[in-house]
Motif scaffolding. Structure first.
Motif, PDB file in Angstrom:
ATOM      1  N   PRO A 118       2.429  -6.012  23.396  1.00  0.00           N
ATOM      2  CA  PRO A 118       1.573  -5.159  22.569  1.00  0.00           C
ATOM      3  C   PRO A 118       1.415  -3.764  23.185  1.00  0.00           C
ATOM      4  CG  PRO A 118       0.399  -7.144  23.283  1.00  0.00           C
ATOM      5  CD  PRO A 118       1.686  -7.103  24.031  1.00  0.00           C
ATOM      6  N   ILE A 119       1.078  -2.821  22.321  1.00  0.00           N
ATOM      7  CA  ILE A 119       0.640  -1.502  22.761  1.00  0.00           C
ATOM      8  C   ILE A 119      -0.785  -1.709  23.287  1.00  0.00           C
ATOM      9  CG2 ILE A 119       0.027   0.811  21.907  1.00  0.00           C
ATOM     10  CD1 ILE A 119       1.855  -0.038  19.391  1.00  0.00           C
ATOM     11  N   LYS A 170       0.857  -1.194   0.000  1.00  0.00           N
ATOM     12  CA  LYS A 170       0.000   0.000   0.000  1.00  0.00           C
ATOM     13  C   LYS A 170       0.885   1.232   0.000  1.00  0.00           C
ATOM     14  CE  LYS A 170      -2.911  -1.131   3.473  1.00  0.00           C
ATOM     15  NZ  LYS A 170      -3.943  -0.983   4.453  1.00  0.00           N
ATOM     16  N   ASN A 227      -8.426  -3.634  19.668  1.00  0.00           N
ATOM     17  CA  ASN A 227      -6.980  -3.613  19.471  1.00  0.00           C
ATOM     18  C   ASN A 227      -6.662  -3.883  17.998  1.00  0.00           C
ATOM     19  OD1 ASN A 227      -4.238  -3.592  19.724  1.00  0.00           O
ATOM     20  ND2 ASN A 227      -4.229  -4.650  21.681  1.00  0.00           N
ATOM     21  N   SER A 276      -3.694   0.548  13.046  1.00  0.00           N
ATOM     22  CA  SER A 276      -3.103   0.411  11.715  1.00  0.00           C
ATOM     23  C   SER A 276      -1.611   0.189  11.919  1.00  0.00           C
ATOM     24  CB  SER A 276      -3.327   1.678  10.890  1.00  0.00           C
ATOM     25  OG  SER A 276      -2.454   2.695  11.319  1.00  0.00           O
ATOM     26  N   VAL A 277      -0.989  -0.441  10.951  1.00  0.00           N
ATOM     27  CA  VAL A 277       0.445  -0.713  11.088  1.00  0.00           C
ATOM     28  C   VAL A 277       1.225   0.605  11.121  1.00  0.00           C
ATOM     29  CG1 VAL A 277       0.815  -1.052   8.597  1.00  0.00           C
ATOM     30  CG2 VAL A 277       2.342  -2.134  10.237  1.00  0.00           C
ATOM     31  N   ARG A 278       0.682   1.625  10.477  1.00  0.00           N
ATOM     32  CA  ARG A 278       1.373   2.921  10.457  1.00  0.00           C
ATOM     33  C   ARG A 278       1.375   3.565  11.841  1.00  0.00           C
ATOM     34  NH1 ARG A 278      -1.751   1.531   6.774  1.00  0.00           N
ATOM     35  NH2 ARG A 278      -3.553   2.593   7.677  1.00  0.00           N
ATOM     36  N   ALA A 312       0.921   1.906  14.695  1.00  0.00           N
ATOM     37  CA  ALA A 312       1.713   1.021  15.569  1.00  0.00           C
ATOM     38  C   ALA A 312       3.199   1.315  15.392  1.00  0.00           C
ATOM     39  CB  ALA A 312       1.394  -0.442  15.273  1.00  0.00           C
ATOM     40  N   THR A 358       6.384  -7.977  16.410  1.00  0.00           N
ATOM     41  CA  THR A 358       5.335  -7.175  17.048  1.00  0.00           C
ATOM     42  C   THR A 358       3.965  -7.728  16.682  1.00  0.00           C
ATOM     43  OG1 THR A 358       5.178  -5.702  15.133  1.00  0.00           O
ATOM     44  CG2 THR A 358       6.766  -5.091  16.845  1.00  0.00           C
ATOM     45  N   ASP A 359       3.010  -7.555  17.574  1.00  0.00           N
ATOM     46  CA  ASP A 359       1.653  -8.042  17.325  1.00  0.00           C
ATOM     47  C   ASP A 359       0.701  -7.358  18.303  1.00  0.00           C
ATOM     48  OD1 ASP A 359       0.425 -10.340  15.618  1.00  0.00           O
ATOM     49  OD2 ASP A 359      -0.561 -10.535  17.557  1.00  0.00           O
ATOM     50  N   GLY A 400      -1.931  -7.268   6.685  1.00  0.00           N
ATOM     51  CA  GLY A 400      -3.053  -8.208   6.743  1.00  0.00           C
ATOM     52  C   GLY A 400      -3.559  -8.308   8.168  1.00  0.00           C
ATOM     53  N   ASP A 401      -3.649  -9.540   8.684  1.00  0.00           N
ATOM     54  CA  ASP A 401      -4.104  -9.703  10.060  1.00  0.00           C
ATOM     55  C   ASP A 401      -2.940 -10.012  11.004  1.00  0.00           C
ATOM     56  OD1 ASP A 401      -6.784  -9.051  10.541  1.00  0.00           O
ATOM     57  OD2 ASP A 401      -7.034 -10.927  11.671  1.00  0.00           O
ATOM     58  N   GLY A 402      -1.749  -9.699  10.580  1.00  0.00           N
ATOM     59  CA  GLY A 402      -0.596  -9.824  11.477  1.00  0.00           C
ATOM     60  C   GLY A 402       0.389 -10.894  11.050  1.00  0.00           C
ATOM     61  N   LEU A 421       7.150  -5.665  11.371  1.00  0.00           N
ATOM     62  CA  LEU A 421       5.757  -5.227  11.447  1.00  0.00           C
ATOM     63  C   LEU A 421       4.923  -6.055  10.480  1.00  0.00           C
ATOM     64  CD1 LEU A 421       6.444  -1.401  11.103  1.00  0.00           C
ATOM     65  CD2 LEU A 421       5.853  -2.572  13.238  1.00  0.00           C
ATOM     66  N   GLY A 422       3.690  -6.375  10.871  1.00  0.00           N
ATOM     67  CA  GLY A 422       2.837  -7.193  10.019  1.00  0.00           C
ATOM     68  C   GLY A 422       1.908  -6.357   9.157  1.00  0.00           C
TER      69      GLY A 422
HETATM   70  N1  SAM Z   1      -4.696  -3.745   7.508  1.00  0.00           N
HETATM   71  C1  SAM Z   1      -3.971  -3.092   8.549  1.00  0.00           C
HETATM   72  C2  SAM Z   1      -3.485  -1.713   8.141  1.00  0.00           C
HETATM   73  O1  SAM Z   1      -3.896  -1.188   7.115  1.00  0.00           O
HETATM   74  O2  SAM Z   1      -2.688  -1.155   8.828  1.00  0.00           O
HETATM   75  C3  SAM Z   1      -2.818  -3.934   8.904  1.00  0.00           C
HETATM   76  C4  SAM Z   1      -2.944  -4.400  10.273  1.00  0.00           C
HETATM   77  S1  SAM Z   1      -1.464  -5.232  10.769  1.00  0.00           S
HETATM   78  C5  SAM Z   1      -2.139  -6.638  11.565  1.00  0.00           C
HETATM   79  C6  SAM Z   1      -0.958  -4.242  12.074  1.00  0.00           C
HETATM   80  C7  SAM Z   1       0.480  -4.484  12.525  1.00  0.00           C
HETATM   81  O3  SAM Z   1       0.797  -3.382  13.360  1.00  0.00           O
HETATM   82  C8  SAM Z   1       0.696  -5.729  13.358  1.00  0.00           C
HETATM   83  O4  SAM Z   1       1.059  -6.837  12.600  1.00  0.00           O
HETATM   84  C9  SAM Z   1       1.817  -5.285  14.288  1.00  0.00           C
HETATM   85  O5  SAM Z   1       3.052  -5.308  13.602  1.00  0.00           O
HETATM   86  C10 SAM Z   1       1.435  -3.845  14.538  1.00  0.00           C
HETATM   87  N2  SAM Z   1       0.474  -3.701  15.639  1.00  0.00           N
HETATM   88  C11 SAM Z   1      -0.856  -3.510  15.571  1.00  0.00           C
HETATM   89  N3  SAM Z   1      -1.386  -3.397  16.804  1.00  0.00           N
HETATM   90  C12 SAM Z   1      -0.368  -3.508  17.675  1.00  0.00           C
HETATM   91  C13 SAM Z   1      -0.276  -3.474  19.080  1.00  0.00           C
HETATM   92  N4  SAM Z   1      -1.336  -3.304  19.844  1.00  0.00           N
HETATM   93  N5  SAM Z   1       0.943  -3.633  19.637  1.00  0.00           N
HETATM   94  C14 SAM Z   1       2.039  -3.811  18.866  1.00  0.00           C
HETATM   95  N6  SAM Z   1       2.002  -3.853  17.537  1.00  0.00           N
HETATM   96  C15 SAM Z   1       0.823  -3.703  16.932  1.00  0.00           C
END
Ligand code: SAM
Length: 187
Positions: free
Chosen positions: A159-160, A26, A167, A170-172, A174, A110-111, A142-144, A139-140
């Motif tokens: 996690p944050i 993206k 919870n 967005s990855v941005r 995070a 991270t997750d 999709g769904d992580g 950083l992930g």
């Molecule tokens: N579709 C989403 C987007 O557009 O951003 C992507 C979600 S992706 C699962 C979010 C990523 O952000 C996670 O894999 C992780 O790396 C980080 N993240 C999200 N929530 C978090 C949290 N509470 N603590 C730490 N990392 C987090």
């Protein structure tokens, strides 16, 4: 303090049913996360994407801002996007980091979920600041990140907001919070 790298992983990650997938790149992730990386002194921002066809998008964005008209129009965007590197696999990224650093990096995954072996931000921050090894924050999308990554990496970051009912950062966002907690200048 050694070098810190950030890697945005498009494979292996989960879809909403927790099946492994490859997500697409993206543009907004390239722009926003590279700016955050630049602000916090990250050495390079790797985008790991196995599909060659997807690299075209990243290259087009990057070239427009690096060599094309974009760089003159918005110089700080050009500066931030200079950090961007695209590789097909985590292994390829690792080879490039080892070439540059002369040693293997330590991986931090991270997750949004907690796991029994999660490490607190403060401990990981201390570890980074005291070490001369390179670190890669994964950083992930999709769904992580795939659970295999969460289990195999050297450090799994807590996690944050682990108790939040919602919870789904967005990855941005995070990325910004994680880099601030780990790397912010303190008096
Ligand atoms: N579709 C989403 C987007 O557009 O951003 C992507 C979600 S992706 C699962 C979010 C990523 O952000 C996670 O894999 C992780 O790396 C980080 N993240 C999200 N929530 C978090 C949290 N509470 N603590 C730490 N990392 C987090």
């Amino acid at each position: 303090l050694g070098s810190v790298y950030v890697a945005l992983i498009h494979y292996p990650v989960y879809d909403r049913k927790r099946l492994p997938i490859t997500t697409s790149i993206k543009g907004i992730d390239l722009h926003d996360i590279s700016r955050t990386c630049k602000t916090y002194g990250v050495k390079a921002y790797y985008v790991v994407q196995p599909l060659e066809s997807q690299h075209t998008l990243a290259k087009r964005i990057s070239e427009y801002w690096q060599d094309g008209p974009g760089g003159q129009f918005n110089a700080n965007r050009k500066e931030a996007l200079e950090l961007l590197r695209v590789t097909k696999t985590i292994e390829e990224m690792e080879r490039r980091i080892i070439e540059e650093e002369g040693q293997e990096p330590i991986y931090i995954s991270t997750d949004g979920r907690s796991l029994p072996w999660s490490q607190p931000f403060e401990k990981v921050r201390e570890n980074i600041l005291r070490s001369d090894r390179p670190f890669v924050i994964l950083l992930g999308t999709g769904d992580g990140l795939d659970e295999a990554i969460l289990k195999e990496t050297d450090i799994f970051l807590e996690p944050i907001q682990p108790k939040a009912e919602f919870n789904h950062l967005s990855v941005r966002s995070a990325a910004a919070i994680i880099l601030d907690r780990l790397l912010a200048d303190r008096e």
